[in-house]
Each structure stands twice: as C-alpha cells, then as structure tokens.
Design an enzyme around this catalytic site. Structure first.
Site, PDB file in Angstrom:
ATOM      1  N   GLY A  51      -8.637 -13.305   1.464  1.00  0.00           N
ATOM      2  CA  GLY A  51      -7.712 -14.207   2.141  1.00  0.00           C
ATOM      3  C   GLY A  51      -8.259 -14.533   3.508  1.00  0.00           C
ATOM      4  O   GLY A  51      -9.188 -13.874   4.006  1.00  0.00           O
ATOM      5  N   SER A  52      -7.676 -15.515   4.158  1.00  0.00           N
ATOM      6  CA  SER A  52      -8.236 -15.995   5.418  1.00  0.00           C
ATOM      7  C   SER A  52      -8.231 -14.924   6.503  1.00  0.00           C
ATOM      8  O   SER A  52      -9.193 -14.793   7.270  1.00  0.00           O
ATOM      9  CB  SER A  52      -7.464 -17.224   5.898  1.00  0.00           C
ATOM     10  OG  SER A  52      -6.073 -16.923   6.021  1.00  0.00           O
ATOM     11  N   GLU A  54      -8.638 -11.877   6.246  1.00  0.00           N
ATOM     12  CA  GLU A  54      -9.567 -10.778   5.934  1.00  0.00           C
ATOM     13  C   GLU A  54     -11.028 -11.176   6.116  1.00  0.00           C
ATOM     14  O   GLU A  54     -11.909 -10.306   6.143  1.00  0.00           O
ATOM     15  CB  GLU A  54      -9.373 -10.288   4.490  1.00  0.00           C
ATOM     16  CG  GLU A  54      -8.062  -9.589   4.241  1.00  0.00           C
ATOM     17  CD  GLU A  54      -6.904 -10.569   4.212  1.00  0.00           C
ATOM     18  OE1 GLU A  54      -5.928 -10.342   4.937  1.00  0.00           O
ATOM     19  OE2 GLU A  54      -6.983 -11.573   3.482  1.00  0.00           O
ATOM     20  N   GLU A  73      -3.815  -9.103  -6.797  1.00  0.00           N
ATOM     21  CA  GLU A  73      -3.823  -7.874  -6.011  1.00  0.00           C
ATOM     22  C   GLU A  73      -3.421  -6.632  -6.797  1.00  0.00           C
ATOM     23  O   GLU A  73      -3.887  -5.532  -6.515  1.00  0.00           O
ATOM     24  CB  GLU A  73      -2.937  -8.048  -4.781  1.00  0.00           C
ATOM     25  CG  GLU A  73      -3.511  -8.991  -3.742  1.00  0.00           C
ATOM     26  CD  GLU A  73      -3.169 -10.453  -3.974  1.00  0.00           C
ATOM     27  OE1 GLU A  73      -3.485 -11.290  -3.115  1.00  0.00           O
ATOM     28  OE2 GLU A  73      -2.574 -10.764  -5.037  1.00  0.00           O
ATOM     29  N   HIS A  96      -4.523  -9.198   1.148  1.00  0.00           N
ATOM     30  CA  HIS A  96      -4.245 -10.327   2.025  1.00  0.00           C
ATOM     31  C   HIS A  96      -2.820 -10.270   2.551  1.00  0.00           C
ATOM     32  O   HIS A  96      -1.875 -10.537   1.821  1.00  0.00           O
ATOM     33  CB  HIS A  96      -4.473 -11.634   1.264  1.00  0.00           C
ATOM     34  CG  HIS A  96      -4.193 -12.864   2.081  1.00  0.00           C
ATOM     35  ND1 HIS A  96      -4.606 -12.994   3.377  1.00  0.00           N
ATOM     36  CD2 HIS A  96      -3.541 -14.007   1.772  1.00  0.00           C
ATOM     37  CE1 HIS A  96      -4.234 -14.174   3.836  1.00  0.00           C
ATOM     38  NE2 HIS A  96      -3.573 -14.809   2.893  1.00  0.00           N
ATOM     39  N   HIS A 303      13.996  11.506 -17.565  1.00  0.00           N
ATOM     40  CA  HIS A 303      14.102  10.048 -17.683  1.00  0.00           C
ATOM     41  C   HIS A 303      15.537   9.600 -17.936  1.00  0.00           C
ATOM     42  O   HIS A 303      15.901   8.487 -17.583  1.00  0.00           O
ATOM     43  CB  HIS A 303      13.197   9.553 -18.826  1.00  0.00           C
ATOM     44  CG  HIS A 303      13.075   8.060 -18.901  1.00  0.00           C
ATOM     45  ND1 HIS A 303      12.608   7.409 -20.020  1.00  0.00           N
ATOM     46  CD2 HIS A 303      13.363   7.083 -17.999  1.00  0.00           C
ATOM     47  CE1 HIS A 303      12.612   6.107 -19.796  1.00  0.00           C
ATOM     48  NE2 HIS A 303      13.060   5.875 -18.584  1.00  0.00           N
ATOM     49  N   GLY A 425       5.402   4.916 -14.793  1.00  0.00           N
ATOM     50  CA  GLY A 425       6.149   4.098 -15.728  1.00  0.00           C
ATOM     51  C   GLY A 425       6.050   2.622 -15.432  1.00  0.00           C
ATOM     52  O   GLY A 425       6.575   1.804 -16.176  1.00  0.00           O
TER      53      GLY A 425
END
Length: 555
Positions: A51-52, A54, A73, A96, A303, A425
C-alpha cells in the site's frame, strides 16, 4: 514443524552497515536499523500486501530478504503463520493501514489462538498530516487489532521504531507466543536512528519445581492415568519427551479438543483418540481414569454449553501449560506454568514409578467401502485412499471442519510436527498456511486438505503457491455445502429435515479457479480413479515442481 527456533546466519550474504557515529560512517536511518535487526533475528522473509503508506519501507530492498506477496491481507497473515510455525521463529508481516489490518483480522485472531509468533507492522499516514485526519490514516491504530495481539504500539518518535520492532520480537517469542503489532508512519523510515544494541532474551521459563513434584507424585500414586495433549507440546518440541513419559506411566493419551497440531503419534500403542469440545462427553470418555494430566492444553476447551463436573467423579486433574491466562481458569486441580518441554524433562528425571499393566489398545476403525454405482464416494473412503498413497511422513495442513472427525479416523498422523490446522475455528487459514509451511520446508511436498466452503475464504493463496512454484497438493473436499453448519444445526433445535439457510454451495468449479491462477488441477468424481489421481498429484519431478489441485466430489 517444531517449536525450537532455527539458527540464522546472514553475515555472508550482506554485511551490516557501519554503526552510526563511527569514524567515516554514514548516518543510519530507521530503515537501516530495522533491516539490520530483522536480519540478526532471522526475519528475512516479509509477508505483505503493498500500500502507499508502506512503500518507503521497501526502498533499497536488501538482496538477502524475500518479499512474499499475498493478494489479500488474510492470505498474508495465514502464510506468515504457517511459516512461523514451521520454522519456530517469528515471521515479519507488513499490512496496509487500517483497511489492510481490518482485512487481516480473521487470521490475526487465528494466530493469537494458535500462539504463533508474528511481528505485524502496518503503514500509517505521515506524522506531519495526522492532525488533519488524512486519507488512509488509521485512527487509534494501536486499538484496531486488540485484544488479539500481545502488544500494540505506534512509537512516539521515528527514532523509537527500531527499538519498538526489537521489543515486539521479544514479546512475540516469549511463551505463550503470539502476534504483536507496530504502526509505523510513512515518513519515519528515512529519519536518523541508531542500531539496536546486541542482546539476548530468554523466551521460556522453567515450571515451578514444587508444583512439578506434586504432579509427579500424583502420577506415581494413581492407577489408571490419562494424558490429554495439546498444541503447546509440539510448539515446545516436546513430543518425544511426552511419549517417554506416557510409556513410563502406561497412560492412555488423548488429544485435547480443538487442537491445531499433532503432539503425539496417532499410530502409537497408547494413543486413545480425540476428545470432543463437549463437557459431558469429555467426562464420559475419561471416566475410566483416576488421574488426568493435561499437557500443553487447556482443561478443557468447550464449544457448546454443558453441565455437571469437568472431570469424572473421583478423578484428580493436573496440568502443565505455558500460558498463565489458561492456567487461571483451569477449574480444579494442580497447575504448573512454564515451558512444556522443560517441565516434562523434569518429570522424567524423577525415579520411575511401579510398573503398571498396559491399557487395552484403541479400536481400529473398519475399512471404508467404495461407493455403490451411482453414489458419490464417502469422505472416509477418500481420506483412507489418501492415507494409503501419500508419504506417511509428509506434512498435512487441514481446514475441512466437517470432515475432521473422519480425518482423525482414516488419515492418522504418525508423528508430531507433521500436521497443522487452526485453533480458532475461523476459516481462511489453511490454504495460505500451507504456502507458508512449504516456504519453510523447501523440497517437501505439502498436502493442503481443505473443504469447499473453507477454500473460498482465501483462494488467492493458490496464486502465491503458483508464483513461488511451491510443491503443494491442494485436495479440495467438495460436498457442495457448509456441512459443519448443517451437521451442527440440530444442537440449536433444527428439525431433521429443516433447511439451514445459507449453507448450500452449488456451482463451484475449483479446477477452473485454480487454472485461472496458474495451478493445474483435476476433478475426481469416480472412486475408481481416485488413487491414480492422488498419486499423480503427489508425485515429484519436473512436471510437478509446483502446486497442483485435486477436487474430490464427495457425499
């Protein structure tokens, strides 16, 4: 895959720049200091989606580093997670700003549950315009990934960035391991900075000897012990020691509910199977034991809502765990906190107890039969065939939740360190994790066993595997539905024939999807063709030096 960090030596590849302030030395920048530190700790693969904000991080990109591109990502974090678990060392991630971190959050959550060491960096807008709420700025950047990172910071000054990265690495690697987050403004990278001083930080602690003595005495005195092993055994590279301890005490060994790694050989004489995430069933399955030792596992992960005791009446519970937060909610018994391998080694140093009789072996499941004419093959038959044709010492990365109980019966993992799935999960982990494992284990073919619904969360991982020419065999179990939800619906009051909305998945063609990303594939809907198709997809050689996909149409 082991829990021990590898040794890294990149000195021959690239010489470190002279330290700032030495005679004739150029002034170091933040970029120089971060690259130097990352090189020293072995974080030379950067998993990222650009991204810009980075871009300044990657100017003058060092030749001994590797940029691993993910097309989304969540894929980036999943690849880094698999890589970190396979190497035992923290992986470096660059995302980003706020949008990229948001896309990644599902797999950051999974990394937190997996206890995977990740140093997650994200770009931030330039400091000079942050007061004006600029485009692409991350408002309260450090809050976004919480609570699923161990530590989160946006350094107060550009000069603090290298030390923040160093601290982040130490925290990520400290048991219990996990992801950390550093937000870095775009204009920080060219600011002057000093080299991070050399230092060594211990990442493990030894459990309290007095608590281990009490656990050892309990195991010596009981008559019918059971061990319940979890992922921390494999993370600590302690599986061999746990095998020795189980053999010494003639203990049945169960796998803890929702465990993401293999921590005990599933072909061993003492292996007793997998515990479900249900309180009453756990108590029932452990009912024949008078002492239960949870090693590297919570006691216990549930669970669904349950009632009654957490352990069978009359049984005593003890636990060795690397995570004090998990120890804090263990319902009863004796708990030792610290590195699992060191703790088990201390238990093995005790005098051997009186010899007990071996417990009865686990029942072997009957062979799965091929389908009758006109019917789809069963998952059991498909996985039984895969088990017969694959290298038993190969690596399996799995994300097929509805098929996991069948896999546990028909695709046994014969030793620790050769299986990986998610503890969380959350879907979208398995395919990119297989890419990360393959990067960490060059030359080894990885099997990614994925459900059709799960695959669509991070299908872009196939592109990364194809571009990197990684030896991965993606095996897609296509039952045209979210089977786990349909199977689970009766727990929430659905009738036997009542439809579950949003769980049918018709019309997916995984061979075509894979071909569009540069990965060859084959669709198998006939049991007679299954073994040959799997053998071809698993074969090594010039025609199979990259990924391949096998779509299995199953009942």
């Amino acid at each position: 895959m082991t829990g021990s960090a590898p040794q890294h030596n990149h000195a021959q590849a690239v010489q470190s720049r002279p330290q700032a302030g030495s005679p004739g030395a150029a002034q170091w920048t933040v970029r120089d200091a971060v690259v130097d530190f990352a090189r020293r700790v072995g974080m030379t693969s950067i998993f990222a989606n650009p991204g810009s904000t980075e871009l300044p991080m990657f100017r003058d990109f060092p030749t001994d580093f590797r940029y691993v591109l993910g097309l989304q990502e969540a894929v980036v974090v999943g690849m880094a997670d698999g890589y970190a678990q396979a190497t035992g060392n923290a992986a470096l991630i660059n995302l980003h700003s706020a949008a990229g971190v948001g896309n990644a959050m599902g797999n950051i959550f999974t990394a937190f549950r997996n206890r995977t060491p990740l140093v997650v960096t994200a770009g931030q807008q330039a400091r000079s315009i942050l007061p004006y709420d600029p485009f692409l700025a991350a408002t309260q950047a450090t809050e976004l990934p919480k609570p699923y990172v161990k530590w989160s910071i946006e350094p107060a000054r550009a000069q603090d960035v290298p030390l923040a990265i160093a601290r982040a690495y130490a925290i990520a690697m400290q048991e219990p391991r996990g992801p950390v987050f550093v937000s870095i403004p775009a204009d920080d990278w060219d600011q002057p900075a000093e080299r991070v001083p050399e230092r060594e930080v211990a990442h493990v602690t030894r459990p309290d000897p007095a608590m281990l003595e009490r656990i050892g005495a309990l195991l010596d005195a009981c008559e019918r012990p059971a061990f319940v092993v979890g992922g921390a055994v494999d993370r600590a590279d302690a599986a061999d020691e746990v095998v020795r301890l189980a053999e010494r005490h003639r203990a049945r060994v169960y796998v803890a509910p929702m465990t993401g790694r293999c921590s005990f050989p599933e072909t061993h004489r003492l292996f007793a199977g997998f515990l479900p995430a249900m309180r009453e069933r756990i108590v029932e399955l452990l009912g024949a034991h008078d002492a239960i030792f949870a090693i590297g596992a919570p006691a216990f992960t549930y669970h669904v809502e349950g009632n009654g005791p957490h352990v069978p009446p009359g049984a005593q519970l003890c636990q060795l765990i690397d995570d004090p937060a998990v120890a804090s909610w263990t319902p009863q018994g004796i708990v030792a906190v610290g590195n699992v391998r060191l703790g088990v080694q201390d238990l093995l140093a005790r005098a051997a107890p009186a010899e007990r009789a071996l417990p009865a072996p686990r029942e072997v499941p009957p062979r799965a039969l091929p389908p009758v004419a006109g019917e789809r093959m069963s998952v059991a038959f498909a996985l039984q065939t895969l088990a017969e044709v694959r290298d038993p010492d190969g690596i399996v990365v799995e994300e097929a939740p509805s098929s996991r109980p069948v896999m546990q019966r028909y695709l046994p993992i014969p030793r620790a360190g050769r299986f990986l799935t998610m503890d969380s999960g959350g879907l979208g982990y398995g395919m990119p994790a297989a890419v990360g494992v393959a990067l960490a284990r060059p030359g080894e073919r990885v099997i990614a066993l994925i459900g059709d619904g799960s695959s669509m969360y991070s299908i872009q991982a196939i592109w990364s595997a194809a571009q990197l020419r990684l030896p991965i065999t993606f095996v897609i179990l296509n039952n045209t539905r979210y089977a786990a939800l349909q199977d689970f619906a009766p727990v929430f009051g659905f009738g036997p024939h009542e439809p579950v909305q949003g769980t049918d998945l018709p019309g997916l063609d995984f061979v075509t999807i894979a071909a569009g990303m540069g990965c060859p594939g084959v669709r198998v809907d006939a049991a007679a063709k299954l073994a040959d198709a799997l053998r071809a997809a698993l074969a090594a050689g010039p025609l199979h030096d990259g990924p391949t996909l096998v779509e299995l149409v199953v009942a």
